[in-house]
Each structure stands twice: as C-alpha cells, then as structure tokens.
Design a protein around this motif. Structure first.
Motif, PDB file in Angstrom:
ATOM      1  N   GLU A   1       0.845  -1.199   0.000  1.00  0.00           N
ATOM      2  CA  GLU A   1       0.000   0.000   0.000  1.00  0.00           C
ATOM      3  C   GLU A   1       0.874   1.240   0.000  1.00  0.00           C
ATOM      4  N   GLY A   2       0.576   2.167  -0.873  1.00  0.00           N
ATOM      5  CA  GLY A   2       1.257   3.451  -0.864  1.00  0.00           C
ATOM      6  C   GLY A   2       0.655   4.340   0.214  1.00  0.00           C
ATOM      7  N   VAL A   3       1.467   4.777   1.162  1.00  0.00           N
ATOM      8  CA  VAL A   3       0.975   5.528   2.317  1.00  0.00           C
ATOM      9  C   VAL A   3       1.097   7.030   2.109  1.00  0.00           C
ATOM     10  N   SER A   4       2.251   7.453   1.639  1.00  0.00           N
ATOM     11  CA  SER A   4       2.503   8.886   1.549  1.00  0.00           C
ATOM     12  C   SER A   4       3.703   9.119   0.641  1.00  0.00           C
ATOM     13  N   CYS A   5       3.807  10.338   0.136  1.00  0.00           N
ATOM     14  CA  CYS A   5       5.005  10.687  -0.627  1.00  0.00           C
ATOM     15  C   CYS A   5       5.217  12.189  -0.573  1.00  0.00           C
ATOM     16  N   ILE A   6       6.452  12.580  -0.871  1.00  0.00           N
ATOM     17  CA  ILE A   6       6.808  13.998  -0.910  1.00  0.00           C
ATOM     18  C   ILE A   6       7.581  14.266  -2.188  1.00  0.00           C
ATOM     19  N   SER A   7       7.184  15.314  -2.883  1.00  0.00           N
ATOM     20  CA  SER A   7       7.784  15.670  -4.154  1.00  0.00           C
ATOM     21  C   SER A   7       9.000  16.561  -3.924  1.00  0.00           C
ATOM     22  N   PRO A   8       9.853  16.691  -4.914  1.00  0.00           N
ATOM     23  CA  PRO A   8      11.003  17.591  -4.759  1.00  0.00           C
ATOM     24  C   PRO A   8      10.586  19.026  -4.426  1.00  0.00           C
ATOM     25  N   ASP A   9       9.430  19.457  -4.929  1.00  0.00           N
ATOM     26  CA  ASP A   9       8.999  20.834  -4.643  1.00  0.00           C
ATOM     27  C   ASP A   9       8.246  20.948  -3.320  1.00  0.00           C
ATOM     28  N   GLY A  10       8.172  19.844  -2.586  1.00  0.00           N
ATOM     29  CA  GLY A  10       7.556  19.869  -1.265  1.00  0.00           C
ATOM     30  C   GLY A  10       6.103  19.445  -1.212  1.00  0.00           C
ATOM     31  N   ARG A  11       5.470  19.293  -2.373  1.00  0.00           N
ATOM     32  CA  ARG A  11       4.076  18.829  -2.358  1.00  0.00           C
ATOM     33  C   ARG A  11       4.029  17.408  -1.816  1.00  0.00           C
ATOM     34  N   THR A  12       2.972  17.151  -1.053  1.00  0.00           N
ATOM     35  CA  THR A  12       2.852  15.841  -0.412  1.00  0.00           C
ATOM     36  C   THR A  12       1.520  15.181  -0.731  1.00  0.00           C
ATOM     37  N   TYR A  13       1.513  13.886  -0.551  1.00  0.00           N
ATOM     38  CA  TYR A  13       0.302  13.083  -0.711  1.00  0.00           C
ATOM     39  C   TYR A  13       0.186  12.194   0.520  1.00  0.00           C
ATOM     40  N   MET A  14      -1.056  11.986   0.964  1.00  0.00           N
ATOM     41  CA  MET A  14      -1.303  11.102   2.098  1.00  0.00           C
ATOM     42  C   MET A  14      -2.499  10.231   1.752  1.00  0.00           C
ATOM     43  N   ALA A  15      -2.389   8.933   1.948  1.00  0.00           N
ATOM     44  CA  ALA A  15      -3.503   8.036   1.689  1.00  0.00           C
ATOM     45  C   ALA A  15      -4.648   8.315   2.652  1.00  0.00           C
ATOM     46  N   ASP A  16      -5.869   8.055   2.209  1.00  0.00           N
ATOM     47  CA  ASP A  16      -7.039   8.300   3.043  1.00  0.00           C
ATOM     48  C   ASP A  16      -6.970   7.531   4.356  1.00  0.00           C
TER      49      ASP A  16
ATOM     50  N   ILE B   1       4.015  12.601 -11.580  1.00  0.00           N
ATOM     51  CA  ILE B   1       3.040  12.984 -12.591  1.00  0.00           C
ATOM     52  C   ILE B   1       2.945  14.495 -12.535  1.00  0.00           C
ATOM     53  N   GLN B   2       3.426  15.140 -13.589  1.00  0.00           N
ATOM     54  CA  GLN B   2       3.481  16.606 -13.630  1.00  0.00           C
ATOM     55  C   GLN B   2       4.188  17.156 -12.389  1.00  0.00           C
ATOM     56  N   GLY B   3       5.278  16.508 -12.040  1.00  0.00           N
ATOM     57  CA  GLY B   3       6.095  16.973 -10.930  1.00  0.00           C
ATOM     58  C   GLY B   3       5.641  16.521  -9.559  1.00  0.00           C
ATOM     59  N   MET B   4       4.480  15.923  -9.480  1.00  0.00           N
ATOM     60  CA  MET B   4       3.933  15.473  -8.192  1.00  0.00           C
ATOM     61  C   MET B   4       4.252  13.993  -7.991  1.00  0.00           C
ATOM     62  N   CYS B   5       4.732  13.656  -6.804  1.00  0.00           N
ATOM     63  CA  CYS B   5       5.031  12.256  -6.522  1.00  0.00           C
ATOM     64  C   CYS B   5       3.759  11.419  -6.620  1.00  0.00           C
ATOM     65  N   SER B   6       3.951  10.144  -6.873  1.00  0.00           N
ATOM     66  CA  SER B   6       2.817   9.231  -6.984  1.00  0.00           C
ATOM     67  C   SER B   6       3.179   7.901  -6.345  1.00  0.00           C
ATOM     68  N   VAL B   7       2.267   7.371  -5.528  1.00  0.00           N
ATOM     69  CA  VAL B   7       2.536   6.091  -4.880  1.00  0.00           C
ATOM     70  C   VAL B   7       1.941   4.928  -5.672  1.00  0.00           C
ATOM     71  N   ARG B   8       1.594   5.159  -6.924  1.00  0.00           N
ATOM     72  CA  ARG B   8       1.049   4.091  -7.769  1.00  0.00           C
ATOM     73  C   ARG B   8       2.080   3.001  -7.994  1.00  0.00           C
ATOM     74  N   SER B   9       3.342   3.398  -7.925  1.00  0.00           N
ATOM     75  CA  SER B   9       4.408   2.417  -8.073  1.00  0.00           C
ATOM     76  C   SER B   9       5.613   2.964  -7.331  1.00  0.00           C
ATOM     77  N   SER B  10       6.661   2.179  -7.301  1.00  0.00           N
ATOM     78  CA  SER B  10       7.849   2.621  -6.589  1.00  0.00           C
ATOM     79  C   SER B  10       9.084   2.001  -7.201  1.00  0.00           C
ATOM     80  N   GLY B  11      10.217   2.549  -6.801  1.00  0.00           N
ATOM     81  CA  GLY B  11      11.477   1.905  -7.099  1.00  0.00           C
ATOM     82  C   GLY B  11      11.614   0.672  -6.223  1.00  0.00           C
ATOM     83  N   SER B  12      12.769   0.060  -6.270  1.00  0.00           N
ATOM     84  CA  SER B  12      12.967  -1.164  -5.494  1.00  0.00           C
ATOM     85  C   SER B  12      12.882  -0.865  -4.003  1.00  0.00           C
TER      86      SER B  12
END
Length: 124
Positions: free
Chosen positions: A47-62, A102-113
């Motif tokens: 499950e993708g929980v959260s991410c932070i983009s280089p520009d500081g934008r963040t995402y948090m799962a519901d 995606i357009q500079g925003m991090c995405s937890v749809r997938s990940s590196g290793s």
C-alpha cells in the motif's frame, strides 16, 4: 546513486506515536520524489501511504490522513513519516522508496525497489 535506509519502527500500543526515518546517501534526497509504502502481511499487496515531491508537495492516503505526516530535512538528507494515533491496522513493514512523478507530483502508484523496511507493530 541514491540509496535509502528505513529506521524507527517498533512495538507500540494503540493511540501512541512513532516517527520513521528514511535516511538517504549518495545524492540529495530533496532532488527526488520519495514515498512511504507498507505491507501488512507477507502476501498482501503493498500500500502506498505517503510521498513527498522535490517541490515539497505531499500526498497522504485516506487510511492515514489526519494521523500521519510526511516531512523532509534537507540538511539531514532524511525523509520522515510521523505517525500519530496508531491503530492495530497500521501494523506492517514500512518501506521508503523512489516514486514516479506525474506533472512533478510524486505518486505512490508504483515505486522503485524496496529495501529491508522497518517493522511497525501496534498491539496491546
């Protein structure tokens, strides 16, 4: 090459807090989108929980919104996941990894290793 190592897991009681660290070496972590992922059981989907983009934008799962916070300390080259009001269903191995953007925003749809991860257990 950017390398990431997780730490900070442990055993806590429901309602308590933990802060996970994702320490980076090799490159400035601020240049990369970094996500936190968790796997609640060995055969369960990640499950993708959260991410932070280089520009500081963040995402948090519901599932963790309002309880977890992601942040980055560029001086320490570390990304943190502050977890408050932990619940038994937060029990999992937590991993940090590179994410796509995606357009500079991090995405937890997938990940590196994924690396070794750090175990978080909420019980008691």
């Amino acid at each position: 090459q950017l390398q990431l190592v997780e730490s900070g897991g442990g055993l806590v009681q429901p309602g308590e807090s933990l802060t996970l660290s994702c320490g980076a070496t090799g490159r400035p972590v601020a240049n990369y989108p970094i996500g936190w992922f968790r796997r609640q059981a060995p055969k369960k989907e990640r499950e993708g929980v959260s991410c932070i983009s280089p520009d500081g934008r963040t995402y948090m799962a519901d599932s963790v919104k309002g309880r977890f916070t992601i942040s980055r300390d560029d001086a320490k080259n570390t990304v943190y996941l502050q977890m408050n009001n932990l619940k038994p269903e937060d029990t999992a191995v937590y991993y940090c990894a590179l994410t796509p953007t995606i357009q500079g925003m991090c995405s937890v749809r997938s990940s590196g290793s994924l690396g070794q991860g750090t175990q978080v257990t909420v019980a008691g």
